[in-house]
Design a protein around this motif. Structure first.
Motif, PDB file in Angstrom:
ATOM      1  N   UNK A  26       0.795  -1.222   0.000  1.00 21.61           N
ATOM      2  CA  UNK A  26       0.000   0.000   0.000  1.00 21.61           C
ATOM      3  C   UNK A  26       0.827   1.270   0.000  1.00 21.61           C
ATOM      4  N   UNK A  27       2.109   1.148  -0.270  1.00 23.34           N
ATOM      5  CA  UNK A  27       3.035   2.284  -0.202  1.00 23.34           C
ATOM      6  C   UNK A  27       3.395   2.773  -1.611  1.00 23.34           C
ATOM      7  N   UNK A  28       2.974   3.982  -1.924  1.00 20.15           N
ATOM      8  CA  UNK A  28       3.205   4.552  -3.248  1.00 20.15           C
ATOM      9  C   UNK A  28       4.694   4.728  -3.548  1.00 20.15           C
ATOM     10  N   UNK A  33       9.551   2.699  -6.581  1.00 18.47           N
ATOM     11  CA  UNK A  33      10.840   2.004  -6.601  1.00 18.47           C
ATOM     12  C   UNK A  33      10.733   0.706  -7.396  1.00 18.47           C
ATOM     13  N   UNK A  34       9.631  -0.005  -7.230  1.00 20.07           N
ATOM     14  CA  UNK A  34       9.421  -1.253  -7.960  1.00 20.07           C
ATOM     15  C   UNK A  34       9.264  -0.960  -9.457  1.00 20.07           C
ATOM     16  N   UNK A  36      10.626   1.529 -11.070  1.00 25.63           N
ATOM     17  CA  UNK A  36      11.965   1.870 -11.555  1.00 25.63           C
ATOM     18  C   UNK A  36      12.802   0.609 -11.743  1.00 25.63           C
ATOM     19  N   UNK A  37      12.698  -0.321 -10.793  1.00 22.70           N
ATOM     20  CA  UNK A  37      13.429  -1.583 -10.908  1.00 22.70           C
ATOM     21  C   UNK A  37      12.929  -2.384 -12.112  1.00 22.70           C
ATOM     22  N   UNK A  38      11.619  -2.375 -12.336  1.00 23.64           N
ATOM     23  CA  UNK A  38      11.042  -3.080 -13.483  1.00 23.64           C
ATOM     24  C   UNK A  38      11.545  -2.480 -14.792  1.00 23.64           C
ATOM     25  N   UNK A  39      11.713  -1.174 -14.812  1.00 25.74           N
ATOM     26  CA  UNK A  39      12.238  -0.499 -16.001  1.00 25.74           C
ATOM     27  C   UNK A  39      13.672  -0.945 -16.270  1.00 25.74           C
TER      28      UNK A  39
END
Length: 125
Positions: A26-28, A33-34, A36-39
């Motif tokens: 539930x943390x925007x 961050x996720x 950015x990591x996926x990118x």
């Protein structure tokens, strides 16, 4: 196509932002961050997937599709997650005709997700 300036704009590109944030406790901020990591991972994985497919290394291709399925689910890119799941199971079932028929669509979807995330990150910085 509408520009992607905030995470809410991802909805216009087919992301389920609410689900993605929920997957991040539930943390925007964690969601960003996720994303950015996926990118960053996508920049490496997209060419790897194409290479695995072209070399007919279906064992590795299936493993990578499994990872893609989970990674895309975690950011709310559910359409791509489902397409990756279909490819993963096609490999497991040795249905290489289905792999051949859908590989370009899956890779195009992944490329689009990467482009969308790149646009978002550029506009947030």
């Amino acid at each position: 196509m509408e520009p992607v300036r905030t995470i809410d704009d991802l909805e216009n590109r087919g992301f389920d932002v609410e689900e993605g944030i929920a997957m991040c406790a539930g943390d925007e901020e964690i969601y960003l961050e996720v994303l950015d990591a996926a990118l960053e991972e996508g920049k490496e994985k997209l060419p790897l997937l194409r290479e695995c497919y072209e070399r007919k290394d279906f064992e590795r291709y299936g493993i990578e599709m499994h990872g893609l399925k989970n990674a895309m689910k975690s950011i709310g890119a559910n359409k791509l997650s489902e397409a990756a799941k279909e490819q993963e199971f096609a490999v497991k079932e040795n249905n290489l005709q289905l792999v051949d028929e859908r590989v370009e669509d899956v890779l195009a979807q992944y490329s689009s997700v990467i482009d969308t995330l790149e646009e978002l990150m550029a506009n947030l910085s």
